[in-house]
Design an enzyme around this catalytic site. Structure first.
Site, mmCIF file in Angstrom:
data_model
loop_
_atom_site.group_PDB
_atom_site.id
_atom_site.type_symbol
_atom_site.label_atom_id
_atom_site.label_comp_id
_atom_site.label_asym_id
_atom_site.label_seq_id
_atom_site.Cartn_x
_atom_site.Cartn_y
_atom_site.Cartn_z
ATOM 1 N N LYS A 272 0.846 -1.207 0.000
ATOM 2 C CA LYS A 272 0.000 0.000 0.000
ATOM 3 C C LYS A 272 0.879 1.254 0.000
ATOM 4 O O LYS A 272 0.612 2.215 -0.714
ATOM 5 C CB LYS A 272 -0.954 -0.021 1.205
ATOM 6 N N ASP B 157 -11.151 2.529 3.264
ATOM 7 C CA ASP B 157 -11.437 1.092 3.149
ATOM 8 C C ASP B 157 -12.922 0.840 2.861
ATOM 9 O O ASP B 157 -13.294 -0.259 2.448
ATOM 10 C CB ASP B 157 -11.082 0.381 4.464
ATOM 11 N N GLN C 98 -4.785 -1.470 9.165
ATOM 12 C CA GLN C 98 -4.691 -2.808 8.595
ATOM 13 C C GLN C 98 -5.334 -3.824 9.546
ATOM 14 O O GLN C 98 -5.055 -3.835 10.745
ATOM 15 C CB GLN C 98 -3.214 -3.155 8.323
HETATM 16 N N1 GUN Z 1 -6.801 -6.897 5.797
HETATM 17 C C1 GUN Z 1 -7.024 -7.680 4.711
HETATM 18 N N2 GUN Z 1 -7.600 -6.954 3.725
HETATM 19 C C2 GUN Z 1 -7.720 -5.688 4.193
HETATM 20 C C3 GUN Z 1 -8.211 -4.486 3.619
HETATM 21 O O1 GUN Z 1 -8.693 -4.430 2.488
HETATM 22 N N3 GUN Z 1 -8.153 -3.389 4.427
HETATM 23 C C4 GUN Z 1 -7.649 -3.428 5.682
HETATM 24 N N4 GUN Z 1 -7.659 -2.307 6.385
HETATM 25 N N5 GUN Z 1 -7.192 -4.531 6.234
HETATM 26 C C5 GUN Z 1 -7.218 -5.658 5.486
#
Ligand code: GUN
Length: 282
Positions: free
Chosen positions: A52, A119, A96
């Protein structure tokens, strides 16, 4: 033989479009910032968070990284989120998941301002999607809509079957397909006659979480098949929820694993962050 839907190429296309948009905003003196928070050091999460941050750098979004120790309390995390909610230089906040067990995930999701909820997990974002109002959309299903549109797959009037009902993929996927005027069925582990239901699908989205479960016997000739799963098989090779070798001869279009849905999630996160800055930023 099915045509491959190239998620790597389509995600690159989206990221390049965003890069141009971000450069134009910079010319107007506007810089976009995203906060990326990881609590603990789960190796898989570290890989996702790293990807990311790399995507932010590629596009020209300034990322602020918060790597917090496993012992971080819920209060401490909430205090940080509150500070970032009020920070004009931060347009998107990403925590996350999963967070350590002593922290309540729902409380954290709700603490993020809906204006910075890149998200798309906040109940307000989910509610907006449900009633067709503007708001952030969960990145993986939003990416799948882009894969379909940019591969020339028409959704309107089509039989769309989604396998899986998670809050992050299955449910928002169904709502997005509905928004595109698809005729949508959600199936799950308790669905009776799953094969028969899947065989009706013109567009089959598989997010069931079981390696190679969906073979050709679930797929109508000419269907478009989207595979959300990602697993490592016995030979340490990546595979999806779809048995690719079995389904590929039957489908008209199919996403590979890796290189299908996976790269789209980050591209849509970047899209959401640019949207956060242009819609709500100063
Ligand atoms: N953990 C696994 N996929 C995601 C996601 O798309 N966003 C976040 N914040 N955590 C995750």
């Amino acid at each position: 033989m099915a045509e491959l839907i190239d998620g790597k190429a389509i995600s690159k296309q989206i990221k390049d479009e965003l890069k141009e948009q971000v450069a134009a905003l910079k010319q107007q003196g506007k810089e976009i910032g995203m906060a990326v928070i990881q609590v603990g050091n789960d190796p898989a999460s570290s890989v996702y968070v790293g990807n990311k941050k790399k995507a932010c750098e590629y596009i020209g979004i300034r990322s602020e990284s918060y790597e917090l120790p496993e012992e971080t309390t819920q209060e401490e995390l909430l205090t940080l989120i509150d500070k970032l909610n009020q920070d004009d230089k931060i347009h998107g906040i990403l925590v996350q998941l999963p967070v350590p067990k002593h922290i309540d995930e729902d409380t954290i999701i709700k603490a993020i301002s809906p204006k910075k909820d890149v998200d798309g997990f906040h109940p307000q974002s989910v509610g907006a999607l449900t009633i067709g109002q503007p708001g952030f959309v969960s990145c993986t299903p939003a990416g799948i809509i882009q894969l379909l549109k940019r591969s020339g797959v028409e959704i309107e009037g089509k039989e769309c079957v989604v396998i899986g009902r998670s809050n992050i993929v299955g449910k928002p996927m169904a709502l997005l397909l509905l928004r595109e005027n698809g005729t949508v069925t959600i199936t799950h582990s308790r669905t009776k006659n799953l094969k028969e239901v899947c065989k009706r699908a013109d567009i089959l989205v598989v997010a069931i979480g079981r390696p190679k479960m969906i073979d050709a016997s679930y797929v109508k000739e000419g269907a478009v098949v989207i595979d959300v799963g990602i697993h490592r098989n016995e030979n340490n090779k990546l595979c999806g929820d779809v048995d690719f070798d079995s389904v590929e001869p039957v489908a008209s279009k199919i996403t590979p694993v890796p290189g299908g849905v996976g790269p789209m999630t980050i591209a849509m996160l970047m899209h959401n962050c640019v949207e956060a800055a242009t819609m709500f930023g100063e």
